[in-house]
Design a protein around this motif. Structure first.
Motif, PDB file in Angstrom:
ATOM      1  N   ARG A  40     -15.826  30.175 -66.930  1.00  0.00           N
ATOM      2  CA  ARG A  40     -15.319  31.524 -66.630  1.00  0.00           C
ATOM      3  C   ARG A  40     -16.476  32.508 -66.684  1.00  0.00           C
ATOM      4  O   ARG A  40     -17.315  32.427 -67.572  1.00  0.00           O
ATOM      5  CB  ARG A  40     -14.277  31.943 -67.675  1.00  0.00           C
ATOM      6  CG  ARG A  40     -13.025  31.121 -67.669  1.00  0.00           C
ATOM      7  CD  ARG A  40     -12.064  31.620 -68.746  1.00  0.00           C
ATOM      8  NE  ARG A  40     -10.935  30.724 -68.870  1.00  0.00           N
ATOM      9  CZ  ARG A  40     -10.330  30.428 -70.008  1.00  0.00           C
ATOM     10  NH1 ARG A  40     -10.763  30.949 -71.139  1.00  0.00           N
ATOM     11  NH2 ARG A  40      -9.303  29.613 -70.031  1.00  0.00           N
ATOM     12  N   GLY A  41     -16.478  33.437 -65.774  1.00  0.00           N
ATOM     13  CA  GLY A  41     -17.478  34.508 -65.783  1.00  0.00           C
ATOM     14  C   GLY A  41     -18.890  33.978 -65.809  1.00  0.00           C
ATOM     15  O   GLY A  41     -19.300  33.222 -64.926  1.00  0.00           O
ATOM     16  N   THR A  42     -19.633  34.330 -66.863  1.00  0.00           N
ATOM     17  CA  THR A  42     -21.043  33.948 -66.964  1.00  0.00           C
ATOM     18  C   THR A  42     -21.258  32.725 -67.856  1.00  0.00           C
ATOM     19  O   THR A  42     -22.390  32.443 -68.250  1.00  0.00           O
ATOM     20  CB  THR A  42     -21.867  35.125 -67.523  1.00  0.00           C
ATOM     21  OG1 THR A  42     -21.348  35.465 -68.816  1.00  0.00           O
ATOM     22  CG2 THR A  42     -21.793  36.345 -66.612  1.00  0.00           C
ATOM     23  N   GLU A  48     -21.793  27.873 -73.909  1.00  0.00           N
ATOM     24  CA  GLU A  48     -20.460  28.123 -74.469  1.00  0.00           C
ATOM     25  C   GLU A  48     -19.690  26.810 -74.639  1.00  0.00           C
ATOM     26  O   GLU A  48     -19.007  26.609 -75.641  1.00  0.00           O
ATOM     27  CB  GLU A  48     -19.652  29.067 -73.569  1.00  0.00           C
ATOM     28  CG  GLU A  48     -20.154  30.499 -73.587  1.00  0.00           C
ATOM     29  CD  GLU A  48     -21.322  30.757 -72.636  1.00  0.00           C
ATOM     30  OE1 GLU A  48     -21.872  31.863 -72.691  1.00  0.00           O
ATOM     31  OE2 GLU A  48     -21.693  29.864 -71.860  1.00  0.00           O
ATOM     32  N   TYR A  49     -19.775  25.961 -73.629  1.00  0.00           N
ATOM     33  CA  TYR A  49     -19.096  24.660 -73.617  1.00  0.00           C
ATOM     34  C   TYR A  49     -19.929  23.679 -72.806  1.00  0.00           C
ATOM     35  O   TYR A  49     -20.812  24.084 -72.050  1.00  0.00           O
ATOM     36  CB  TYR A  49     -17.726  24.748 -72.902  1.00  0.00           C
ATOM     37  CG  TYR A  49     -16.645  25.463 -73.656  1.00  0.00           C
ATOM     38  CD1 TYR A  49     -15.882  24.803 -74.613  1.00  0.00           C
ATOM     39  CD2 TYR A  49     -16.355  26.796 -73.390  1.00  0.00           C
ATOM     40  CE1 TYR A  49     -14.869  25.454 -75.292  1.00  0.00           C
ATOM     41  CE2 TYR A  49     -15.340  27.458 -74.073  1.00  0.00           C
ATOM     42  CZ  TYR A  49     -14.604  26.779 -75.019  1.00  0.00           C
ATOM     43  OH  TYR A  49     -13.608  27.421 -75.689  1.00  0.00           O
TER      44      TYR A  49
END
Length: 190
Positions: A40-42, A48-49
Protein backbone atom coordinates in the motif's frame (compact mmCIF):
# COMPACT_ATOMS: atom_id res chain seq x y z
CA UNK A 1 12.87 -10.99 22.16
CA UNK A 2 9.82 -9.05 23.20
CA UNK A 3 6.29 -10.20 22.39
CA UNK A 4 3.58 -7.58 22.89
CA UNK A 5 -0.10 -8.39 22.44
CA UNK A 6 -3.30 -6.60 23.37
CA UNK A 7 -6.87 -6.02 22.33
CA UNK A 8 -7.30 -3.18 19.82
CA UNK A 9 -7.39 0.17 21.62
CA UNK A 10 -5.36 -0.93 24.64
CA UNK A 11 -2.41 1.35 23.79
CA UNK A 12 0.01 -1.40 22.75
CA UNK A 13 1.39 0.38 19.68
CA UNK A 14 1.71 3.68 21.55
CA UNK A 15 3.71 2.02 24.33
CA UNK A 16 5.96 0.04 21.96
CA UNK A 17 6.66 3.08 19.79
CA UNK A 18 7.51 5.14 22.90
CA UNK A 19 9.95 2.45 24.09
CA UNK A 20 11.66 2.30 20.70
CA UNK A 21 11.83 6.09 20.29
CA UNK A 22 12.82 7.09 23.83
CA UNK A 23 15.06 4.15 24.74
CA UNK A 24 17.46 3.28 21.90
CA UNK A 25 19.72 1.55 24.46
CA UNK A 26 17.20 -1.33 24.43
CA UNK A 27 18.08 -2.04 20.76
CA UNK A 28 14.47 -2.89 19.93
CA UNK A 29 13.55 -3.56 16.30
CA UNK A 30 10.27 -4.79 14.89
CA UNK A 31 10.22 -8.21 13.31
CA UNK A 32 9.43 -7.81 9.64
CA UNK A 33 6.39 -9.90 8.88
CA UNK A 34 5.18 -11.40 5.63
CA UNK A 35 1.85 -10.74 3.98
CA UNK A 36 0.11 -11.93 0.88
CA UNK A 37 -1.59 -8.59 0.32
CA UNK A 38 -0.27 -6.06 -2.17
CA UNK A 39 1.91 -3.15 -0.95
CA UNK A 40 0.00 0.00 0.00
CA UNK A 41 1.19 3.51 -0.75
CA UNK A 42 4.95 3.76 -0.30
CA UNK A 43 5.42 0.38 1.41
CA UNK A 44 8.57 -1.42 0.31
CA UNK A 45 9.34 -5.13 0.26
CA UNK A 46 11.63 -6.01 3.17
CA UNK A 47 10.90 -2.75 5.02
CA UNK A 48 7.29 -2.76 6.22
CA UNK A 49 6.62 -6.35 5.11
CA UNK A 50 7.87 -9.08 2.86
CA UNK A 51 5.23 -9.26 0.15
CA UNK A 52 4.46 -12.77 -1.11
CA UNK A 53 1.83 -14.20 -3.39
CA UNK A 54 -0.75 -16.44 -1.68
CA UNK A 55 0.93 -19.41 -3.37
CA UNK A 56 4.39 -18.43 -2.06
CA UNK A 57 2.91 -17.96 1.41
CA UNK A 58 1.22 -21.38 1.35
CA UNK A 59 4.48 -23.01 0.20
CA UNK A 60 6.29 -21.50 3.21
CA UNK A 61 3.52 -22.78 5.50
CA UNK A 62 3.99 -26.27 4.05
CA UNK A 63 7.76 -26.00 4.60
CA UNK A 64 7.17 -25.01 8.29
CA UNK A 65 9.01 -21.69 7.82
CA UNK A 66 6.69 -19.58 10.01
CA UNK A 67 6.79 -18.98 13.77
CA UNK A 68 3.17 -17.97 13.49
CA UNK A 69 0.77 -17.05 10.73
CA UNK A 70 -2.88 -16.32 10.22
CA UNK A 71 -5.22 -16.30 7.26
CA UNK A 72 -7.19 -13.14 8.05
CA UNK A 73 -9.37 -13.39 4.94
CA UNK A 74 -9.35 -15.96 2.13
CA UNK A 75 -5.80 -15.92 0.66
CA UNK A 76 -4.90 -12.86 2.82
CA UNK A 77 -2.12 -14.13 5.09
CA UNK A 78 0.13 -12.50 7.67
CA UNK A 79 3.00 -14.28 9.39
CA UNK A 80 6.46 -14.20 10.94
CA UNK A 81 9.29 -16.14 9.30
CA UNK A 82 11.68 -18.02 11.61
CA UNK A 83 14.63 -17.21 9.33
CA UNK A 84 13.93 -13.45 9.42
CA UNK A 85 13.86 -13.43 13.23
CA UNK A 86 17.13 -15.37 13.40
CA UNK A 87 18.72 -12.95 10.92
CA UNK A 88 17.69 -9.97 13.07
CA UNK A 89 18.99 -11.67 16.22
CA UNK A 90 22.35 -12.35 14.54
CA UNK A 91 22.51 -8.60 13.79
CA UNK A 92 22.30 -7.96 17.56
CA UNK A 93 18.74 -6.72 17.47
CA UNK A 94 16.22 -7.36 20.24
CA UNK A 95 13.26 -8.36 18.13
CA UNK A 96 9.82 -6.95 18.95
CA UNK A 97 6.72 -8.88 17.91
CA UNK A 98 3.61 -6.69 17.81
CA UNK A 99 1.16 -9.55 17.26
CA UNK A 100 -2.32 -10.79 18.07
CA UNK A 101 -2.79 -12.88 21.20
CA UNK A 102 -2.68 -16.25 19.43
CA UNK A 103 0.51 -15.31 17.61
CA UNK A 104 2.00 -14.07 20.88
CA UNK A 105 1.24 -17.34 22.65
CA UNK A 106 2.69 -19.37 19.75
CA UNK A 107 5.92 -17.33 19.60
CA UNK A 108 6.35 -17.63 23.37
CA UNK A 109 5.93 -21.42 23.15
CA UNK A 110 8.57 -21.55 20.41
CA UNK A 111 11.19 -19.39 22.18
CA UNK A 112 10.35 -20.04 25.84
CA UNK A 113 12.60 -18.13 28.24
CA UNK A 114 14.42 -16.38 25.38
CA UNK A 115 11.32 -14.22 24.91
CA UNK A 116 9.37 -11.96 27.25
CA UNK A 117 5.64 -11.85 26.54
CA UNK A 118 3.65 -8.81 27.62
CA UNK A 119 -0.10 -8.39 27.50
CA UNK A 120 -1.26 -4.77 27.50
CA UNK A 121 -4.71 -4.69 29.06
CA UNK A 122 -7.26 -1.90 29.16
CA UNK A 123 -8.59 -1.08 32.64
CA UNK A 124 -12.07 -2.25 31.56
CA UNK A 125 -14.13 -3.09 28.49
CA UNK A 126 -16.10 0.14 29.12
CA UNK A 127 -12.84 2.16 28.93
CA UNK A 128 -11.90 0.29 25.76
CA UNK A 129 -15.26 1.27 24.25
CA UNK A 130 -14.63 4.92 25.19
CA UNK A 131 -11.16 4.84 23.54
CA UNK A 132 -12.40 3.19 20.36
CA UNK A 133 -15.30 5.64 20.06
CA UNK A 134 -12.88 8.51 20.78
CA UNK A 135 -10.69 7.53 17.84
CA UNK A 136 -13.55 8.28 15.47
CA UNK A 137 -12.19 5.81 12.93
CA UNK A 138 -14.71 2.95 13.22
CA UNK A 139 -18.42 2.54 12.62
CA UNK A 140 -20.56 1.55 15.63
CA UNK A 141 -20.77 -1.98 14.15
CA UNK A 142 -16.97 -2.20 13.83
CA UNK A 143 -16.58 -1.02 17.43
CA UNK A 144 -18.97 -3.74 18.62
CA UNK A 145 -16.96 -6.33 16.65
CA UNK A 146 -13.68 -5.06 18.16
CA UNK A 147 -15.17 -5.17 21.67
CA UNK A 148 -16.44 -8.73 21.19
CA UNK A 149 -12.99 -9.74 19.95
CA UNK A 150 -11.35 -7.89 22.86
CA UNK A 151 -13.42 -9.82 25.41
CA UNK A 152 -12.18 -13.05 23.80
CA UNK A 153 -8.58 -11.81 23.65
CA UNK A 154 -8.65 -10.84 27.35
CA UNK A 155 -9.03 -14.54 28.19
CA UNK A 156 -5.46 -15.07 26.89
CA UNK A 157 -3.85 -12.66 29.39
CA UNK A 158 -2.87 -15.40 31.91
CA UNK A 159 -0.74 -17.08 29.21
CA UNK A 160 1.62 -14.08 29.08
CA UNK A 161 4.64 -13.48 31.33
CA UNK A 162 3.37 -10.08 32.46
CA UNK A 163 0.09 -8.20 32.23
CA UNK A 164 0.37 -4.42 32.18
CA UNK A 165 -2.86 -2.55 32.78
CA UNK A 166 -2.89 0.65 30.75
CA UNK A 167 -5.02 2.81 33.01
CA UNK A 168 -2.56 5.71 32.93
CA UNK A 169 -0.38 5.79 29.79
CA UNK A 170 2.72 7.28 31.42
CA UNK A 171 2.62 4.75 34.26
CA UNK A 172 2.08 1.89 31.79
CA UNK A 173 5.06 3.10 29.72
CA UNK A 174 7.29 3.25 32.81
CA UNK A 175 6.17 -0.19 34.01
CA UNK A 176 6.80 -1.65 30.55
CA UNK A 177 10.24 -0.01 30.43
CA UNK A 178 11.18 -1.44 33.84
CA UNK A 179 10.05 -4.96 32.91
CA UNK A 180 11.77 -4.92 29.49
CA UNK A 181 15.02 -3.38 30.78
CA UNK A 182 15.15 -5.97 33.56
CA UNK A 183 14.55 -8.81 31.09
CA UNK A 184 17.23 -7.52 28.69
CA UNK A 185 19.56 -6.65 31.58
CA UNK A 186 19.99 -3.12 30.25
CA UNK A 187 20.41 0.04 32.30
CA UNK A 188 18.09 2.67 30.93
CA UNK A 189 19.25 6.17 30.15
CA UNK A 190 16.15 8.04 31.30
Amino acid sequence: MLIVSAPSGSGKSTIVQWLMREHPELRLYFSISCTSRAPRGTEQNGVEYFFLTPEEFKAKIQADEFLEYEEVYKNRFYGTLKQQVEHQRMEGQNVVFDVDVKGGVNIKKYYGDEALSLFIQPPSVEELRRRLEGRGTDTPEAIEQRLAKAEYELTFAPQFDRVIVNDDLEMAEQETLAVVADFLEVRTEK
